[in-house]
Write a protein that holds these residues in place. Structure first.
Motif, PDB file in Angstrom:
ATOM      1  N   VAL A  73       0.870  -1.177   0.000  1.00  0.00           N
ATOM      2  CA  VAL A  73       0.000   0.000   0.000  1.00  0.00           C
ATOM      3  C   VAL A  73       0.904   1.223   0.000  1.00  0.00           C
ATOM      4  O   VAL A  73       1.667   1.445   0.941  1.00  0.00           O
ATOM      5  N   GLU A  74       0.818   2.029  -1.061  1.00  0.00           N
ATOM      6  CA  GLU A  74       1.730   3.164  -1.208  1.00  0.00           C
ATOM      7  C   GLU A  74       1.380   4.328  -0.282  1.00  0.00           C
ATOM      8  O   GLU A  74       2.254   5.037   0.198  1.00  0.00           O
ATOM      9  N   ASN A  75       0.090   4.554  -0.053  1.00  0.00           N
ATOM     10  CA  ASN A  75      -0.352   5.735   0.702  1.00  0.00           C
ATOM     11  C   ASN A  75      -0.972   5.329   2.040  1.00  0.00           C
ATOM     12  O   ASN A  75      -2.075   5.750   2.394  1.00  0.00           O
ATOM     13  N   TRP A  76      -0.268   4.506   2.770  1.00  0.00           N
ATOM     14  CA  TRP A  76      -0.772   3.952   4.026  1.00  0.00           C
ATOM     15  C   TRP A  76      -1.218   5.034   5.007  1.00  0.00           C
ATOM     16  O   TRP A  76      -2.237   4.894   5.683  1.00  0.00           O
ATOM     17  N   ALA A  77      -0.478   6.110   5.081  1.00  0.00           N
ATOM     18  CA  ALA A  77      -0.776   7.169   6.051  1.00  0.00           C
ATOM     19  C   ALA A  77      -2.130   7.826   5.796  1.00  0.00           C
ATOM     20  O   ALA A  77      -2.700   8.454   6.698  1.00  0.00           O
ATOM     21  N   ASP A  78      -2.672   7.675   4.591  1.00  0.00           N
ATOM     22  CA  ASP A  78      -3.950   8.311   4.259  1.00  0.00           C
ATOM     23  C   ASP A  78      -5.150   7.584   4.856  1.00  0.00           C
ATOM     24  O   ASP A  78      -6.256   8.135   4.888  1.00  0.00           O
ATOM     25  N   SER A  92       3.512  -5.510   8.078  1.00  0.00           N
ATOM     26  CA  SER A  92       4.267  -4.625   7.182  1.00  0.00           C
ATOM     27  C   SER A  92       3.969  -3.153   7.433  1.00  0.00           C
ATOM     28  O   SER A  92       4.625  -2.281   6.845  1.00  0.00           O
ATOM     29  N   TYR A  93       2.978  -2.873   8.284  1.00  0.00           N
ATOM     30  CA  TYR A  93       2.548  -1.489   8.473  1.00  0.00           C
ATOM     31  C   TYR A  93       2.382  -1.160   9.958  1.00  0.00           C
ATOM     32  O   TYR A  93       2.202  -2.042  10.791  1.00  0.00           O
ATOM     33  N   ASP A  94       2.395   0.130  10.234  1.00  0.00           N
ATOM     34  CA  ASP A  94       2.171   0.613  11.590  1.00  0.00           C
ATOM     35  C   ASP A  94       0.676   0.882  11.772  1.00  0.00           C
ATOM     36  O   ASP A  94       0.114   1.763  11.123  1.00  0.00           O
ATOM     37  N   PHE A  95       0.041   0.120  12.643  1.00  0.00           N
ATOM     38  CA  PHE A  95      -1.389   0.264  12.874  1.00  0.00           C
ATOM     39  C   PHE A  95      -1.716   1.185  14.051  1.00  0.00           C
ATOM     40  O   PHE A  95      -2.878   1.310  14.431  1.00  0.00           O
ATOM     41  N   THR A  96      -0.717   1.817  14.604  1.00  0.00           N
ATOM     42  CA  THR A  96      -0.956   2.693  15.750  1.00  0.00           C
ATOM     43  C   THR A  96      -1.958   3.790  15.388  1.00  0.00           C
ATOM     44  O   THR A  96      -1.783   4.511  14.399  1.00  0.00           O
ATOM     45  N   GLY A  97      -3.015   3.884  16.183  1.00  0.00           N
ATOM     46  CA  GLY A  97      -4.023   4.910  15.963  1.00  0.00           C
ATOM     47  C   GLY A  97      -5.025   4.600  14.869  1.00  0.00           C
ATOM     48  O   GLY A  97      -5.913   5.406  14.600  1.00  0.00           O
ATOM     49  N   GLY A 141      -1.413  -1.954  18.240  1.00  0.00           N
ATOM     50  CA  GLY A 141      -1.744  -0.536  18.228  1.00  0.00           C
ATOM     51  C   GLY A 141      -3.068  -0.216  17.574  1.00  0.00           C
ATOM     52  O   GLY A 141      -3.576   0.899  17.697  1.00  0.00           O
ATOM     53  N   ALA A 142      -3.653  -1.197  16.887  1.00  0.00           N
ATOM     54  CA  ALA A 142      -4.932  -0.963  16.221  1.00  0.00           C
ATOM     55  C   ALA A 142      -6.096  -1.131  17.186  1.00  0.00           C
ATOM     56  O   ALA A 142      -6.054  -1.982  18.083  1.00  0.00           O
ATOM     57  N   ALA A 143      -7.128  -0.336  16.977  1.00  0.00           N
ATOM     58  CA  ALA A 143      -8.399  -0.553  17.663  1.00  0.00           C
ATOM     59  C   ALA A 143      -9.198  -1.500  16.790  1.00  0.00           C
ATOM     60  O   ALA A 143      -9.513  -1.176  15.639  1.00  0.00           O
ATOM     61  N   ILE A 144      -9.511  -2.682  17.297  1.00  0.00           N
ATOM     62  CA  ILE A 144     -10.170  -3.706  16.483  1.00  0.00           C
ATOM     63  C   ILE A 144     -11.664  -3.736  16.799  1.00  0.00           C
ATOM     64  O   ILE A 144     -12.068  -3.943  17.942  1.00  0.00           O
ATOM     65  N   LEU A 145     -12.471  -3.524  15.767  1.00  0.00           N
ATOM     66  CA  LEU A 145     -13.917  -3.527  15.920  1.00  0.00           C
ATOM     67  C   LEU A 145     -14.486  -4.902  15.583  1.00  0.00           C
ATOM     68  O   LEU A 145     -13.786  -5.780  15.081  1.00  0.00           O
ATOM     69  N   GLU A 146     -15.773  -5.069  15.854  1.00  0.00           N
ATOM     70  CA  GLU A 146     -16.442  -6.349  15.618  1.00  0.00           C
ATOM     71  C   GLU A 146     -16.410  -6.723  14.140  1.00  0.00           C
ATOM     72  O   GLU A 146     -16.734  -5.912  13.261  1.00  0.00           O
ATOM     73  N   GLY A 147     -15.989  -7.931  13.864  1.00  0.00           N
ATOM     74  CA  GLY A 147     -15.876  -8.377  12.491  1.00  0.00           C
ATOM     75  C   GLY A 147     -17.128  -9.055  11.971  1.00  0.00           C
ATOM     76  O   GLY A 147     -18.114  -9.237  12.692  1.00  0.00           O
ATOM     77  N   LEU A 148     -17.075  -9.421  10.708  1.00  0.00           N
ATOM     78  CA  LEU A 148     -18.176 -10.139  10.051  1.00  0.00           C
ATOM     79  C   LEU A 148     -17.643 -11.443   9.479  1.00  0.00           C
ATOM     80  O   LEU A 148     -16.705 -11.451   8.683  1.00  0.00           O
TER      81      LEU A 148
END
Length: 208
Positions: free
Chosen positions: A115-120, A145-150, A177-184
């Protein structure tokens, strides 16, 4: 008389040139105004189509991809296919062996793209099938591979009957670091009604 005619002709020529100059200036102003309006419209369109939602998915059979496309249609998010650099076999029985071996080795297969624009992106849906009661190892490569913080991570899953299995624990660990919501989770028998299921799920999440 000739002198008078020459004076009249000169006056006529001066008036014609003056009128022509005004017309040219008017056209230039109209062109600039049109250009400005077009630029403003383009900026407006870009801002309207910008999204902070990414739908990343791994799909071997196409089932998870179909659900990902429904989510994209309903959220306006961008799609990203998680694909290994070396594609998996098309043979189902052989695939089972590969998946089991990767799990036993806790492998992290190299991915074909990033993903090139991960920060977006602030909200990331992550979809995958259930392989041996877990997510495919390529999904863990993606997560790590990515920073999920916030960021907000929302899982979705397709399976024959096993649901998320133990994958939610692995996702929480790999996407620190990720906030994980209810999945499907959708079984193969529920895929026919996937659109309604996704709608109800997204309404419950209330992302907007």
């Amino acid at each position: 008389m000739k002198k008078m005619l020459m004076i009249l002709l000169s006056l006529t020529l001066i008036l014609a040139l003056t009128a022509g100059g005004c017309l040219a200036e008017s056209d230039a102003q109209t062109g600039a105004s049109t250009s400005d309006n077009a630029a403003q419209a383009a900026d407006s369109e870009t801002s309207e189509t910008d999204t902070n939602i990414l739908i990343a998915y791994f799909s071997w059979s196409g089932n998870t991809e179909a659900v990902a496309q429904i989510i994209a249609e309903q959220t306006g998010g961008d799609l990203f296919a998680i694909e290994p650099a070396t594609p998996y076999t098309d043979d189902y029985d052989e695939l089972l062996d590969v998946a089991r071996q990767e799990q036993s080795e806790d492998a992290r297969p190299e991915l074909a793209a990033q993903v090139e624009n991960w920060a977006d992106y602030d909200v990331i849906f992550v979809g995958y099938p259930n392989w041996w009661n877990d997510a495919p190892m390529a999904v863990y490569t993606f997560l790590e591979s990515y920073d999920f913080t916030g960021k907000t991570l929302i899982p979705f899953n397709t399976s024959a009957s096993g649901g998320f299995g133990r994958s939610l624990d692995g996702i929480a660990e790999s996407a620190a670091g990720a906030a994980i919501l209810e999945g499907l989770g959708l079984t193969s028998g529920e895929l026919e009604g996937a659109e309604d299921a996704v709608t109800a799920w997204l309404d419950k999440l209330a992302l907007n």
